[in-house]
Design a protein around this motif. Structure first.
Motif, short mmCIF file in Angstrom:
data_model
loop_
_atom_site.label_atom_id
_atom_site.label_comp_id
_atom_site.label_asym_id
_atom_site.label_seq_id
_atom_site.Cartn_x
_atom_site.Cartn_y
_atom_site.Cartn_z
N SER A 1 0.81 -1.23 0.00
CA SER A 1 0.00 0.00 0.00
C SER A 1 0.84 1.27 0.00
N LEU A 2 2.10 1.18 0.36
CA LEU A 2 2.95 2.37 0.42
C LEU A 2 3.12 2.96 -0.97
N LYS A 3 3.05 4.28 -1.07
CA LYS A 3 3.07 4.95 -2.37
C LYS A 3 4.24 4.53 -3.29
N PRO A 4 5.46 4.53 -2.87
CA PRO A 4 6.48 4.13 -3.85
C PRO A 4 6.29 2.68 -4.33
N VAL A 5 5.89 1.81 -3.42
CA VAL A 5 5.69 0.41 -3.78
C VAL A 5 4.46 0.26 -4.66
N SER A 6 3.36 0.91 -4.29
CA SER A 6 2.13 0.78 -5.07
C SER A 6 2.29 1.36 -6.47
N TRP A 7 3.07 2.43 -6.59
CA TRP A 7 3.32 2.98 -7.93
C TRP A 7 4.07 1.99 -8.80
N LEU A 8 5.01 1.26 -8.23
CA LEU A 8 5.75 0.24 -8.97
C LEU A 8 4.92 -1.01 -9.20
N ALA A 9 4.00 -1.29 -8.28
CA ALA A 9 3.19 -2.51 -8.38
C ALA A 9 2.27 -2.48 -9.60
N TRP A 10 1.76 -1.31 -9.97
CA TRP A 10 0.84 -1.25 -11.11
C TRP A 10 1.49 -1.69 -12.42
N PRO A 11 2.66 -1.19 -12.79
CA PRO A 11 3.26 -1.68 -14.04
C PRO A 11 3.56 -3.18 -13.99
N VAL A 12 3.97 -3.67 -12.82
CA VAL A 12 4.22 -5.11 -12.68
C VAL A 12 2.91 -5.88 -12.84
N TYR A 13 1.84 -5.39 -12.20
CA TYR A 13 0.53 -6.04 -12.31
C TYR A 13 0.08 -6.08 -13.77
N ARG A 14 0.19 -4.96 -14.46
CA ARG A 14 -0.24 -4.90 -15.87
C ARG A 14 0.58 -5.85 -16.75
N PHE A 15 1.89 -5.93 -16.48
CA PHE A 15 2.75 -6.85 -17.24
C PHE A 15 2.29 -8.29 -17.01
N ILE A 16 2.04 -8.66 -15.76
CA ILE A 16 1.58 -10.01 -15.46
C ILE A 16 0.22 -10.26 -16.11
N ALA A 17 -0.69 -9.31 -16.01
CA ALA A 17 -2.02 -9.46 -16.59
C ALA A 17 -1.95 -9.66 -18.11
N ARG A 18 -1.07 -8.90 -18.77
CA ARG A 18 -0.93 -9.04 -20.23
C ARG A 18 -0.30 -10.37 -20.62
#
Length: 134
Positions: free
Chosen positions: A88-105
């Motif tokens: 949930s921490l902002k630096p981590v959550s900002w990085l988590a979105w691109p990783v999530y999208r990569f995994i989803a794709r």
């Protein structure tokens, strides 16, 4: 009774395997259900939102993608909570979105994934109709 819902893509084998892991290893306050088996209107979610990412839904509160996963972990057993808070921490959550999208794709390429995981729901429905002779 569960006041919270965690939606995932039930037509995706990778997503289903991940949801099964959650149900087996992460005791949470949510019902973990495929969006295809849910009353999206009652949950206040569109099909497009449900297709786009996993979702945490409760009254007057929704999160999607890694933000939804973070909430789920924060609402689980004590040993999962720190992972949810860090996610949930902002630096981590900002990085988590691109990783999530990569995994989803690329989920169709991951263990447990199938070719259907890479298709949008409308295309899956069309193919299912062709297979059934509709």
């Amino acid at each position: 009774m569960h006041d919270h819902v965690f939606l995932y893509d039930g037509d995706c084998a990778f997503c289903t395997t991940s949801a099964n892991f959650l149900e087996k290893h992460v005791r949470t306050t949510a019902r973990v259900v495929p969006w295809q088996w849910s009353d999206l209107d009652a949950l206040g979610v569109t099909q497009e939102e449900a297709e786009a990412a996993v979702m945490w839904i409760e009254e007057n509160f929704q999160r999607s993608g890694p933000d939804a996963i973070a909430v789920l972990l924060r609402r689980a057993q004590w040993y999962w909570k720190p992972i949810g808070w860090v996610l949930s921490l902002k630096p981590v959550s900002w990085l988590a979105w691109p990783v999530y999208r990569f995994i989803a794709r690329n989920r169709h390429r991951l263990p447990g994934g199938t070719a259907a995981c890479s298709l949008p729901q409308a295309e899956r429905d069309r193919l299912r109709g062709q297979q059934s002779g509709a």
